[in-house]
Design an enzyme around this catalytic site. Structure first.
Site, PDB file in Angstrom:
ATOM      1  N   ASP A 192       0.850  -1.196   0.000  1.00 20.39           N
ATOM      2  CA  ASP A 192       0.000   0.000   0.000  1.00 20.39           C
ATOM      3  C   ASP A 192       0.885   1.245   0.000  1.00 20.39           C
ATOM      4  O   ASP A 192       2.042   1.194   0.423  1.00 20.39           O
ATOM      5  CB  ASP A 192      -0.876   0.032   1.255  1.00 20.39           C
ATOM      6  N   ARG A 225      -1.051  -0.645  -8.751  1.00 21.50           N
ATOM      7  CA  ARG A 225      -2.458  -0.332  -8.466  1.00 21.50           C
ATOM      8  C   ARG A 225      -2.598   1.189  -8.482  1.00 21.50           C
ATOM      9  O   ARG A 225      -1.973   1.880  -7.687  1.00 21.50           O
ATOM     10  CB  ARG A 225      -2.835  -0.864  -7.083  1.00 21.50           C
TER      11      ARG A 225
END
Ligand code: FAD
Length: 278
Positions: A107, A158
């Site tokens: 992340d 992402r």
């Protein structure tokens, strides 16, 4: 126990409850990204404990029939302690997961962590020949340059709009401008990323645009959405043949995450309340 109103967004407190939720989600054709909740640790012991939990999770996931991968936050596994602590713990997680055939997402947190996170991603992307992915944020003005760097590496990216309040000299604050940046970055990624693009968004307009870009360029892609958000759309996309991943948070630190989901979108309260009342 997690109260029912929060359990729409969090898959229980333990890896076992998260894997149960994952197995159910898989039945709808939706894969999962498991995330142990936790962030901003300043004690090495806390960071090591969550890294240990991720190592165990990778092995539990590999031993199960679940179709899924894991996602870690840098400040959860040591970045708030030192760069070295983060790098050691990330290496432990990536090594274990890669040995067991489990993909690892990293992340992205606030802009002060971007460089160290991308450097760590690059190292592991090369070492594992692409068994890692990293999140990048469309609201940051630097992201176009970062994408050029990432296009030359194995592994996946992402693309999200960005969840952190950032200084205005570094980031777009206006939502329309962030959306415009997201579209531009998506177009660049579909043109330049051979390993595919992960669309981390609930926005129907961005998901539709990704499909158009896929049809134009043939680049593989997947859509990633959060547990409890547009789950009907997750199932519909999967039924249409799109690779869909649901990001599934779990663990004892669910309260802060739940409040964030509620703050983000008031409809979530109504949705959660309806699920409890019906
Ligand atoms: P928004 O711009 O918030 O909304 C656009 C449209 O999407 C809305 O108009 C609506 O039509 C639809 N929509 C959005 N939310 C809902 C809802 N609750 N219910 C119904 N419709 C809705 N951010 C980071 O900074 N770092 C990360 O590592 C990170 N990882 C993420 C991983 C995943 C899988 C996802 C989905 C998001 C992640 N984010 C991360 C958060 C991201 O940056 C955004 O803050 C968040 O996704 C909101 O932006 P959006 O693109 O989904 O849509």
């Amino acid at each position: 126990m997690i109260p029912p109103i929060a359990s729409n967004f969090v898959a229980g407190k333990t890896p076992a409850t998260a894997l149960d939720h994952a197995a159910q989600t898989n039945r709808d054709g939706v894969a999962v990204i498991l995330n142990l909740l936790g962030e901003h640790y300043h004690d090495r012991e806390d960071a090591d404990a969550d890294a240990d939990a991720y190592v165990d999770l990778a092995s539990d996931l590999a031993a199960s029939d679940v179709d899924g991968c894991i996602s870690v936050k840098p400040s959860q596994i040591g970045l708030g302690v030192s760069d070295a602590a983060f790098e050691e713990n990330l290496a432990r997680i990536v090594d274990e997961a890669t040995d067991r055939g489990i993909f690892v997402w990293i992340d992205m947190e606030d802009h002060e962590t971007t460089d160290v996170t991308l450097d760590a991603f690059e190292r592991h992307a090369r070492e594992t020949d692409g068994n890692v992915g990293v999140c990048i944020q469309a609201n940051l003005k630097r992201t176009r340059d970062d994408l050029e760097r990432l296009a030359a590496l194995p592994g996946k990216v992402r693309l999200v709009k960005g969840a952190y309040d950032e200084p205005k000299e570094l980031a777009y604050a206006d939502k329309a401008r962030v959306d415009e940046a997201y579209r531009d970055l998506l177009a660049y990624a579909f043109e330049h990323f051979d390993d595919g693009v992960a669309v981390g968004s609930h926005d129907p307009a961005m998901i539709e645009y990704a499909k158009e870009l896929h049809d134009e360029h043939g680049t593989p892609y997947e859509v990633q959405m959060l547990m409890g958000v547009r789950e009907d759309a997750q199932r519909d996309l999967a039924a249409d043949g799109v690779d869909v991943y649901q990001y599934v948070p779990y663990g004892g630190k669910w309260l802060q995450y739940f409040y964030r989901r509620i703050r983000e979108r008031k409809e979530n309260v109504l949705f959660a309340a309806r699920a409890v009342l019906t």
